[in-house]
Enzyme design. Sequence first.
Site, PDB file in Angstrom:
ATOM      1  N   ASN A 278       0.839  -1.186   0.000  1.00 28.04           N
ATOM      2  CA  ASN A 278       0.000   0.000   0.000  1.00 28.04           C
ATOM      3  C   ASN A 278       0.886   1.252   0.000  1.00 28.04           C
ATOM      4  O   ASN A 278       2.112   1.151  -0.027  1.00 28.04           O
ATOM      5  CB  ASN A 278      -0.958  -0.007   1.194  1.00 28.04           C
ATOM      6  CG  ASN A 278      -0.223  -0.139   2.511  1.00 28.04           C
ATOM      7  OD1 ASN A 278       0.575   0.710   2.883  1.00 28.04           O
ATOM      8  ND2 ASN A 278      -0.491  -1.234   3.230  1.00 28.04           N
TER       9      ASN A 278
ATOM     10  N   ASP B 296      -4.824  -6.450   4.521  1.00 27.49           N
ATOM     11  CA  ASP B 296      -5.932  -7.285   4.993  1.00 27.49           C
ATOM     12  C   ASP B 296      -5.911  -8.662   4.339  1.00 27.49           C
ATOM     13  O   ASP B 296      -6.463  -9.620   4.891  1.00 27.49           O
ATOM     14  CB  ASP B 296      -7.267  -6.608   4.682  1.00 27.49           C
ATOM     15  CG  ASP B 296      -7.443  -5.315   5.471  1.00 27.49           C
ATOM     16  OD1 ASP B 296      -7.017  -5.283   6.645  1.00 27.49           O
ATOM     17  OD2 ASP B 296      -7.992  -4.349   4.909  1.00 27.49           O
TER      18      ASP B 296
ATOM     19  N   LYS C 140       9.816 -16.752 -10.401  1.00 27.13           N
ATOM     20  CA  LYS C 140       9.097 -15.629 -10.989  1.00 27.13           C
ATOM     21  C   LYS C 140       8.064 -16.147 -11.988  1.00 27.13           C
ATOM     22  O   LYS C 140       8.367 -16.949 -12.869  1.00 27.13           O
ATOM     23  CB  LYS C 140      10.082 -14.705 -11.712  1.00 27.13           C
ATOM     24  CG  LYS C 140       9.407 -13.558 -12.438  1.00 27.13           C
ATOM     25  CD  LYS C 140      10.411 -12.726 -13.230  1.00 27.13           C
ATOM     26  CE  LYS C 140       9.687 -11.673 -14.049  1.00 27.13           C
ATOM     27  NZ  LYS C 140      10.618 -10.877 -14.886  1.00 27.13           N
TER      28      LYS C 140
ATOM     29  N   PHE D 254      -5.645   2.899  14.510  1.00 26.47           N
ATOM     30  CA  PHE D 254      -5.835   3.931  13.483  1.00 26.47           C
ATOM     31  C   PHE D 254      -6.937   3.480  12.528  1.00 26.47           C
ATOM     32  O   PHE D 254      -7.094   2.276  12.269  1.00 26.47           O
ATOM     33  CB  PHE D 254      -4.544   4.157  12.694  1.00 26.47           C
ATOM     34  CG  PHE D 254      -3.593   5.116  13.354  1.00 26.47           C
ATOM     35  CD1 PHE D 254      -3.312   6.341  12.775  1.00 26.47           C
ATOM     36  CD2 PHE D 254      -2.989   4.804  14.561  1.00 26.47           C
ATOM     37  CE1 PHE D 254      -2.451   7.237  13.383  1.00 26.47           C
ATOM     38  CE2 PHE D 254      -2.120   5.680  15.181  1.00 26.47           C
ATOM     39  CZ  PHE D 254      -1.847   6.907  14.585  1.00 26.47           C
TER      40      PHE D 254
ATOM     41  N   LYS E 289     -14.773   0.338  14.938  1.00 24.08           N
ATOM     42  CA  LYS E 289     -13.495  -0.341  15.156  1.00 24.08           C
ATOM     43  C   LYS E 289     -13.028  -0.188  16.603  1.00 24.08           C
ATOM     44  O   LYS E 289     -12.485  -1.118  17.203  1.00 24.08           O
ATOM     45  CB  LYS E 289     -12.449   0.238  14.202  1.00 24.08           C
ATOM     46  CG  LYS E 289     -11.143  -0.517  14.127  1.00 24.08           C
ATOM     47  CD  LYS E 289     -10.261   0.086  13.025  1.00 24.08           C
ATOM     48  CE  LYS E 289      -8.960  -0.671  12.851  1.00 24.08           C
ATOM     49  NZ  LYS E 289      -8.121  -0.094  11.771  1.00 24.08           N
TER      50      LYS E 289
ATOM     51  N   LYS F 141     -12.815  -3.850  18.459  1.00 28.45           N
ATOM     52  CA  LYS F 141     -11.477  -4.381  18.718  1.00 28.45           C
ATOM     53  C   LYS F 141     -10.964  -4.052  20.125  1.00 28.45           C
ATOM     54  O   LYS F 141      -9.791  -4.256  20.424  1.00 28.45           O
ATOM     55  CB  LYS F 141     -10.508  -3.883  17.650  1.00 28.45           C
ATOM     56  CG  LYS F 141     -10.918  -4.351  16.251  1.00 28.45           C
ATOM     57  CD  LYS F 141      -9.842  -4.187  15.214  1.00 28.45           C
ATOM     58  CE  LYS F 141     -10.312  -4.713  13.861  1.00 28.45           C
ATOM     59  NZ  LYS F 141      -9.277  -4.621  12.816  1.00 28.45           N
TER      60      LYS F 141
END
Length: 402
Positions: free
Chosen positions: A209, A278, A288, A322, A336, A340
């Site tokens: 990301n 995730d 490869k 976060f 969240k 959590k």
Amino acid sequence: MLKNKTIVIGVSGGIAAFKSAALVSKLTQAGANVYVVMTDSAKQFIAPTTFQALSRNEVYTDTFYEPDSTKIAHIDLADQADLVLVAPASANTVAKVANGLADNMLTTMLLATKAPVVFAPAMNVNMYDHPATQRNLQQLKAYGFQVIEPNAGYLACGWVGKGRMAEPEDLLELVQLMCLDQTVFTGKRVLITAGPTREKIDPVRYLSNYSSGKTGYALATEARNRGAHVTLVTGPTGLKPPSGVEVVPIQSAEDLYEEVTKRFNDVDIVVKSAAVADYAPEIVENQKRKKQTDQWSLPLKKTRDTLKRLGELKQSQVLVGFAAESQDVEFYAKDKLERKNLDLIVANNITTEGAGFDHDTNIVTVYAKDHYEKRYPLASKKDVALHIFDEIEAYMKRSDVL
């Protein structure tokens, strides 16, 4: 930060003495009252008048020189010191102090002081690696002295290896940290996660990301500056970790899960700012994958949820998460927070200009378990880190978990 602090710099023989001049200058500019003690060997590399000009104080070179007849110089200096830093620390001076010898102004002062003492060795790589030197350094640590590992690189003698004295900027930062006033975080064990994860597809490809790690690194710096013992579990970034922080590099979400959960029982606060994947490829190719068809379907599996697991394991720890969202930010953040079992959550809208991944700024809202919330305007990530630790401190006071 160093105003009204007395720092004694011990300079022993070595070409790195020129770095000590830069260090004394920086310490003086930072507000410290700096005194320099030199060995005879040090005077072969740099003149005492240089340090006198930079520190604006008398330079001590002779045990038996007593400028004030009402005081014993090496005892008075030892008593005044808030911190003593020997930089450079030659193999000879290290050996003397390790074995309790006191045959010059520097070594007598070191035996007399009750202030924290730090050694920054500088010498030829073979001298540094010699068993006698390593034994002596271990003995210094056994006395409770701190030893700053030298850097590796090209040495003045022509050898390449470990032996370069730590840079003045890094030593200045260390001195500032060691002279910090007490805060509620002093001595607390803080674990921070930062950066992206990389989920391997084959030897040349991975899923990841846009996280730069800037927020996590700023958080680690802020926690360290407040006196905490900081562990930074970090994915791949191009950032230099803050000095004085334990760095644990990881690659994948599974790596992060393992490193964080095994440390969780030993920490007081966790701030999980890493952007963790995730999903990860179900199958990792050993070779490869070659271009064969117009399309490539990549089956993915869910990664283990580190934050959820920490919420399940949580006892007295403060757990901060976060929520980087692109819509319904408040709803998803509060969900969240509860789901959590977090104490606080830091939320931001990644589509807002100046916020989100790979920026130097962010716009955040902090939501707490006790229904407190606070919105912050656009700020640098350094200032965002400061705000977050202010919120953690306020929550700890409200919850009586100091």
